[in-house]
Write an enzyme that holds these catalytic residues in place. Structure first.
Site, PDB file in Angstrom:
ATOM      1  N   GLY A  12       0.814  -1.211   0.000  1.00 37.33           N
ATOM      2  CA  GLY A  12       0.000   0.000   0.000  1.00 37.33           C
ATOM      3  C   GLY A  12       0.848   1.261   0.000  1.00 37.33           C
ATOM      4  N   ARG A  99      -6.159   2.805  18.695  1.00 28.46           N
ATOM      5  CA  ARG A  99      -5.788   4.123  19.222  1.00 28.46           C
ATOM      6  C   ARG A  99      -6.516   4.498  20.509  1.00 28.46           C
ATOM      7  NH1 ARG A  99      -6.431   7.091  13.429  1.00 28.46           N
ATOM      8  NH2 ARG A  99      -4.581   6.172  12.409  1.00 28.46           N
ATOM      9  N   CYS A 134      -3.279  10.817  10.694  1.00 27.36           N
ATOM     10  CA  CYS A 134      -2.308  11.683  10.023  1.00 27.36           C
ATOM     11  C   CYS A 134      -2.506  13.153  10.377  1.00 27.36           C
ATOM     12  CB  CYS A 134      -2.373  11.482   8.511  1.00 27.36           C
ATOM     13  SG  CYS A 134      -4.038  11.464   7.822  1.00 27.36           S
ATOM     14  N   GLN A 161      -7.218  18.197   3.666  1.00 27.41           N
ATOM     15  CA  GLN A 161      -6.533  16.922   3.573  1.00 27.41           C
ATOM     16  C   GLN A 161      -6.444  16.395   2.145  1.00 27.41           C
ATOM     17  OE1 GLN A 161      -8.530  15.731   7.820  1.00 27.41           O
ATOM     18  NE2 GLN A 161      -7.650  14.047   6.677  1.00 27.41           N
ATOM     19  N   ARG A 239     -11.699  17.451   2.488  1.00 28.13           N
ATOM     20  CA  ARG A 239     -10.862  16.813   1.465  1.00 28.13           C
ATOM     21  C   ARG A 239     -10.653  17.808   0.329  1.00 28.13           C
ATOM     22  NH1 ARG A 239      -8.106  12.573   2.739  1.00 28.13           N
ATOM     23  NH2 ARG A 239      -9.905  11.248   3.196  1.00 28.13           N
ATOM     24  N   HIS A 246      -1.111  17.276   3.959  1.00 30.39           N
ATOM     25  CA  HIS A 246      -2.264  17.811   4.686  1.00 30.39           C
ATOM     26  C   HIS A 246      -1.919  19.193   5.247  1.00 30.39           C
ATOM     27  CE1 HIS A 246      -4.159  14.073   4.163  1.00 30.39           C
ATOM     28  NE2 HIS A 246      -4.212  13.617   5.394  1.00 30.39           N
TER      29      HIS A 246
END
Length: 347
Positions: A12, A99, A134, A161, A239, A246
């Site tokens: 990826g 997380r 991120c 982003q 986005r 970003h």
């Protein structure tokens, strides 16, 4: 004795970046394994001047490695992280799944790397360390020195982003739509909810009951877990038609006075930050300049006079690097600095 590292999800975008950064930073690895799903077995991947062939995750023996860096998505991490940790490897997971578990540390080394001292000393540790979202990673790097100096009460964050945050499909969609518009093709959204070429979309991840999206909630929850649970955070995630990088517009309210000049000096001295802040045309960072860079860039530092003790900042970073691959490797490097030893190899 060097370390052995398995990169899960190596084919990826983030997995490939992990391999690149391991080589760039000369990580002390005797051996690196590229792991992927069965459909990617044998795919060739670059690791410095070497070519690795992807191996099957399902049949890999994790008792032979010291670190497993995972970038294969939440469902894979949910299933495999505990199994890998039980085999004795330290798992550094880039998905969102771990997380928010109370027994899993969420780490940005420049911000809360000291947490790893306690984690290493804990005989009951899970063996799993989480990498933040991120957008959160670059945000908390910029906030940490300011919070230490004047204590942040409230943060208002607007993110811009790039499509690489949505994976290869997001990058492909922006590329195909952009090309198509120039030949009068009608752009058809597939990965995104609306046309992304020459447009912005105020929607990342699923909507929650309170009207925020999951991406916006991540910034709130992770900033609190990493930096300080008392900080009030609100976020709007957008986005934008940028391939990599970003950006964030950040407004901060502090408990104590802090000037723009003081903030600028603090940020210049802070680890992982580059300040580019000239009050002239072009005297600021944009995503294009940050691609391939390790640092988080901070610009447009100014006082916000709408609140007492207020500052406004512009924060930009390569989301595939500091927002994902680089931070995972820095976690591993920090563990080594704190005394984590490679396991003895089987005879």
């Amino acid at each position: 004795m060097g370390y052995r590292v398995a990169v899960v999800g190596a084919t990826g975008n983030v997995g490939r970046e992990v391999l690149n950064i391991l080589a760039e930073r000369k990580f002390p690895a005797d051996e690196v394994f590229a792991l992927a799903s069965s459909r990617s077995i044998g795919k060739e991947l670059s690791y410095g001047d070497k070519i690795l062939k992807a191996k099957d995750l399902q049949h890999f023996d994790f008792s032979t490695v010291d670190f497993a860096i995972m970038s294969a998505g939440g469902s894979i991490s949910k299933e495999w992280a505990p199994r890998i940790a039980a085999a004795g490897a330290i798992v550094i997971d880039n998905s969102s799944y771990w997380r928010y578990h109370s027994d899993v540390p969420l780490i940005v080394p420049e911000v809360n790397g000291d947490v790893l001292d306690r984690w290493l000393a804990d005989p009951k540790r899970t063996g799993i360390i989480a990498n933040p979202n991120c957008s959160t990673a670059q945000l908390v790097v910029a906030l940490k020195p300011l919070h230490d100096a004047a204590k942040i009460k409230r943060a208002v964050v607007s993110t811009y982003q790039s499509v690489s945050g949505a994976g290869k499909e997001g990058v492909d969609e922006l590329w195909n739509q952009t090309k198509g518009i120039f030949v009068n093709d009608s752009p058809t959204p597939q990965k995104f909810t609306k046309q992304i070429a020459f447009n912005v979309i105020p929607h990342i991840d699923v909507f929650m009951e309170d009207g925020y999206t999951k991406e916006e909630w991540k910034v709130l929850a992770e900033t609190k877990k990493i930096l300080d649970p008392k900080i009030k955070v609100t976020c709007t995630a957008v986005r934008v038609p940028v391939f990599v990088g970003h950006s964030e517009a950040v407004n901060l309210e502090f408990e104590n006075p802090i000037s723009a000049d003081e903030a600028r000096d603090l940020l210049r001295e802070a680890p992982g930050i580059s300040v580019l802040d000239k009050r002239e045309a072009g005297g600021y960072a944009t995503p294009v300049e940050t691609v391939g860079e390790y640092d988080t860039y901070v610009s447009r530092i100014r006082e916000d006079n709408t609140v007492e003790n207020g500052l406004a900042l512009w924060v930009v970073s390569d989301n595939l690097r500091k927002g994902a691959a680089l931070n995972t490797i820095q976690i591993a490097e920090t563990l080594i600095e704190k005394g984590y030893k490679a396991r003895a190899k089987a005879a």
